[in-house]
Write a protein that holds these residues in place. Structure first.
Motif, PDB file in Angstrom:
ATOM      1  N   ASP A  58       0.824  -1.207   0.000  1.00  0.00           N
ATOM      2  CA  ASP A  58       0.000   0.000   0.000  1.00  0.00           C
ATOM      3  C   ASP A  58       0.861   1.261   0.000  1.00  0.00           C
ATOM      4  O   ASP A  58       0.612   2.203  -0.756  1.00  0.00           O
ATOM      5  CB  ASP A  58      -0.920  -0.011   1.219  1.00  0.00           C
ATOM      6  CG  ASP A  58      -1.915   1.141   1.212  1.00  0.00           C
ATOM      7  OD1 ASP A  58      -2.285   1.602   0.116  1.00  0.00           O
ATOM      8  OD2 ASP A  58      -2.331   1.578   2.303  1.00  0.00           O
ATOM      9  N   LEU A  59       1.898   1.296   0.833  1.00  0.00           N
ATOM     10  CA  LEU A  59       2.748   2.484   0.926  1.00  0.00           C
ATOM     11  C   LEU A  59       3.448   2.787  -0.396  1.00  0.00           C
ATOM     12  O   LEU A  59       3.666   3.949  -0.746  1.00  0.00           O
ATOM     13  CB  LEU A  59       3.795   2.301   2.030  1.00  0.00           C
ATOM     14  CG  LEU A  59       3.284   2.378   3.468  1.00  0.00           C
ATOM     15  CD1 LEU A  59       4.373   1.957   4.443  1.00  0.00           C
ATOM     16  CD2 LEU A  59       2.801   3.784   3.790  1.00  0.00           C
ATOM     17  N   ALA A  60       3.805   1.738  -1.124  1.00  0.00           N
ATOM     18  CA  ALA A  60       4.491   1.929  -2.403  1.00  0.00           C
ATOM     19  C   ALA A  60       3.521   2.104  -3.562  1.00  0.00           C
ATOM     20  O   ALA A  60       3.950   2.350  -4.689  1.00  0.00           O
ATOM     21  CB  ALA A  60       5.419   0.748  -2.687  1.00  0.00           C
ATOM     22  N   ASP A  61       2.208   1.972  -3.269  1.00  0.00           N
ATOM     23  CA  ASP A  61       1.185   2.107  -4.315  1.00  0.00           C
ATOM     24  C   ASP A  61       1.531   1.211  -5.503  1.00  0.00           C
ATOM     25  O   ASP A  61       1.521   1.629  -6.658  1.00  0.00           O
ATOM     26  CB  ASP A  61       1.076   3.566  -4.757  1.00  0.00           C
ATOM     27  CG  ASP A  61      -0.188   3.835  -5.562  1.00  0.00           C
ATOM     28  OD1 ASP A  61      -1.137   3.038  -5.455  1.00  0.00           O
ATOM     29  OD2 ASP A  61      -0.230   4.835  -6.309  1.00  0.00           O
ATOM     30  N   GLN A  62       1.858  -0.052  -5.182  1.00  0.00           N
ATOM     31  CA  GLN A  62       2.337  -0.983  -6.195  1.00  0.00           C
ATOM     32  C   GLN A  62       1.212  -1.827  -6.775  1.00  0.00           C
ATOM     33  O   GLN A  62       0.154  -1.993  -6.165  1.00  0.00           O
ATOM     34  CB  GLN A  62       3.394  -1.920  -5.593  1.00  0.00           C
ATOM     35  CG  GLN A  62       4.705  -1.248  -5.250  1.00  0.00           C
ATOM     36  CD  GLN A  62       5.666  -2.213  -4.585  1.00  0.00           C
ATOM     37  OE1 GLN A  62       5.379  -2.740  -3.519  1.00  0.00           O
ATOM     38  NE2 GLN A  62       6.808  -2.440  -5.202  1.00  0.00           N
ATOM     39  N   ASN A  63       1.476  -2.391  -7.948  1.00  0.00           N
ATOM     40  CA  ASN A  63       0.581  -3.384  -8.532  1.00  0.00           C
ATOM     41  C   ASN A  63       1.090  -4.800  -8.283  1.00  0.00           C
ATOM     42  O   ASN A  63       0.354  -5.767  -8.469  1.00  0.00           O
ATOM     43  CB  ASN A  63       0.434  -3.157 -10.036  1.00  0.00           C
ATOM     44  CG  ASN A  63      -0.323  -1.888 -10.352  1.00  0.00           C
ATOM     45  OD1 ASN A  63      -1.321  -1.574  -9.714  1.00  0.00           O
ATOM     46  ND2 ASN A  63       0.152  -1.136 -11.337  1.00  0.00           N
ATOM     47  N   LEU A  64       2.366  -4.917  -7.867  1.00  0.00           N
ATOM     48  CA  LEU A  64       2.972  -6.235  -7.669  1.00  0.00           C
ATOM     49  C   LEU A  64       4.047  -6.149  -6.597  1.00  0.00           C
ATOM     50  O   LEU A  64       4.815  -5.189  -6.553  1.00  0.00           O
ATOM     51  CB  LEU A  64       3.596  -6.732  -8.981  1.00  0.00           C
ATOM     52  CG  LEU A  64       4.347  -8.064  -8.925  1.00  0.00           C
ATOM     53  CD1 LEU A  64       3.361  -9.218  -8.796  1.00  0.00           C
ATOM     54  CD2 LEU A  64       5.209  -8.256 -10.169  1.00  0.00           C
ATOM     55  N   LEU A  65       4.089  -7.149  -5.723  1.00  0.00           N
ATOM     56  CA  LEU A  65       5.146  -7.243  -4.718  1.00  0.00           C
ATOM     57  C   LEU A  65       5.534  -8.707  -4.552  1.00  0.00           C
ATOM     58  O   LEU A  65       4.678  -9.562  -4.318  1.00  0.00           O
ATOM     59  CB  LEU A  65       4.679  -6.679  -3.371  1.00  0.00           C
ATOM     60  CG  LEU A  65       5.668  -6.831  -2.208  1.00  0.00           C
ATOM     61  CD1 LEU A  65       6.921  -5.990  -2.453  1.00  0.00           C
ATOM     62  CD2 LEU A  65       5.024  -6.445  -0.879  1.00  0.00           C
ATOM     63  N   ILE A  66       6.827  -8.992  -4.684  1.00  0.00           N
ATOM     64  CA  ILE A  66       7.364 -10.331  -4.464  1.00  0.00           C
ATOM     65  C   ILE A  66       8.171 -10.302  -3.175  1.00  0.00           C
ATOM     66  O   ILE A  66       9.028  -9.432  -2.997  1.00  0.00           O
ATOM     67  CB  ILE A  66       8.249 -10.780  -5.641  1.00  0.00           C
ATOM     68  CG1 ILE A  66       7.444 -10.772  -6.946  1.00  0.00           C
ATOM     69  CG2 ILE A  66       8.825 -12.173  -5.388  1.00  0.00           C
ATOM     70  CD1 ILE A  66       8.280 -11.052  -8.181  1.00  0.00           C
ATOM     71  N   PHE A  67       7.918 -11.240  -2.266  1.00  0.00           N
ATOM     72  CA  PHE A  67       8.633 -11.272  -0.994  1.00  0.00           C
ATOM     73  C   PHE A  67       8.786 -12.715  -0.530  1.00  0.00           C
ATOM     74  O   PHE A  67       8.130 -13.624  -1.039  1.00  0.00           O
ATOM     75  CB  PHE A  67       7.889 -10.447   0.074  1.00  0.00           C
ATOM     76  CG  PHE A  67       6.523 -10.970   0.437  1.00  0.00           C
ATOM     77  CD1 PHE A  67       6.330 -11.722   1.592  1.00  0.00           C
ATOM     78  CD2 PHE A  67       5.421 -10.717  -0.365  1.00  0.00           C
ATOM     79  CE1 PHE A  67       5.077 -12.209   1.938  1.00  0.00           C
ATOM     80  CE2 PHE A  67       4.160 -11.200  -0.036  1.00  0.00           C
ATOM     81  CZ  PHE A  67       3.986 -11.947   1.115  1.00  0.00           C
ATOM     82  N   ARG A  68       9.698 -12.919   0.429  1.00  0.00           N
ATOM     83  CA  ARG A  68       9.854 -14.243   1.028  1.00  0.00           C
ATOM     84  C   ARG A  68       9.083 -14.248   2.341  1.00  0.00           C
ATOM     85  O   ARG A  68       9.339 -13.442   3.232  1.00  0.00           O
ATOM     86  CB  ARG A  68      11.327 -14.587   1.251  1.00  0.00           C
ATOM     87  CG  ARG A  68      11.531 -16.045   1.681  1.00  0.00           C
ATOM     88  CD  ARG A  68      12.981 -16.471   1.595  1.00  0.00           C
ATOM     89  NE  ARG A  68      13.460 -16.555   0.225  1.00  0.00           N
ATOM     90  CZ  ARG A  68      13.225 -17.573  -0.602  1.00  0.00           C
ATOM     91  NH1 ARG A  68      12.477 -18.600  -0.199  1.00  0.00           N
ATOM     92  NH2 ARG A  68      13.723 -17.573  -1.817  1.00  0.00           N
TER      93      ARG A  68
END
Length: 205
Positions: A166-176
């Protein structure tokens, strides 16, 4: 904080740059010790100005805001307020998250992100001519790599990932995922909801 300000058809006056720097510093310092770098991009449309702010505060933590206004300052204020509003929403969680990161000795995984440009007319011609496909580890002849840059895959739990998303206003986030040490993916659906892909389910089959 390293600050880069650029603009298209915009007079980047010293007054504007000073106001951007002072305002951003004031927002960031409320929640973080410091930011590593920030990019602020202005552009002018027919009857209004737009501003895009990207702030990297380290450990894969990105803040982003977009705004528009009747002049460059108004557009910047609008974009900065979008960031500030999200930061206020997660105030306590950001403080706890930052404290956890400072105590952690985990090393983030590094990957490469590529920006690609496709020539669709050339792709259609290639398909019509039944040309042989290139090996799967190569980019097709009608696709051009514009740029590449390193990106971090951070260890997060799902709540932390949703906050960063949400903070990055992203459409995609990849995380471990901290819960199972497997790769997880968040992406924004066309209906506005968020999908979570948990690859640990595939590991159990």
């Amino acid at each position: 904080m390293k600050l880069q300000i650029s603009g298209k058809q915009i007079d980047l006056s010293e007054s504007l740059q000073n106001q951007v720097s002072t305002h951003l510093d004031a927002i960031i310092e409320k929640y973080f010790d410091k930011a590593i770098d920030a990019k602020v991009t202005f552009s002018k449309e027919r009857s209004f100005f737009t501003c895009d702010i990207n702030v990297y505060v380290g450990n894969g933590f990105l803040l982003r805001g977009e705004g528009e206004g009747t002049d460059a300052i108004a557009a910047f204020d609008d974009a900065a307020e979008h960031i500030a509003k999200r930061l206020r929403r997660y105030h306590k969680r950001i403080s706890n998250h930052a404290r956890t990161l400072s105590m952690s000795d985990a090393i983030n995984e590094m990957a490469k992100e590529y920006i690609l440009k496709q020539d669709l007319d050339k792709a259609d011609a290639q398909q019509n001519d039944n040309e042989a496909n290139l090996p799967t580890n190569q980019v097709d002849s009608h696709t051009q790599i514009i740029t590449e840059y390193p990106t971090e895959i951070v260890q997060l739990n799902i709540d932390e990932a949703l906050m960063r998303f949400d903070l990055a206003d992203q459409n995609l986030l990849i995380f471990r995922n901290k819960a199972n040490n497997q790769i997880s993916i968040l992406y924004k659906r066309m209906d506005g909801n968020i999908s979570w892909i948990d690859t640990s389910a595939a590991q159990k089959r």
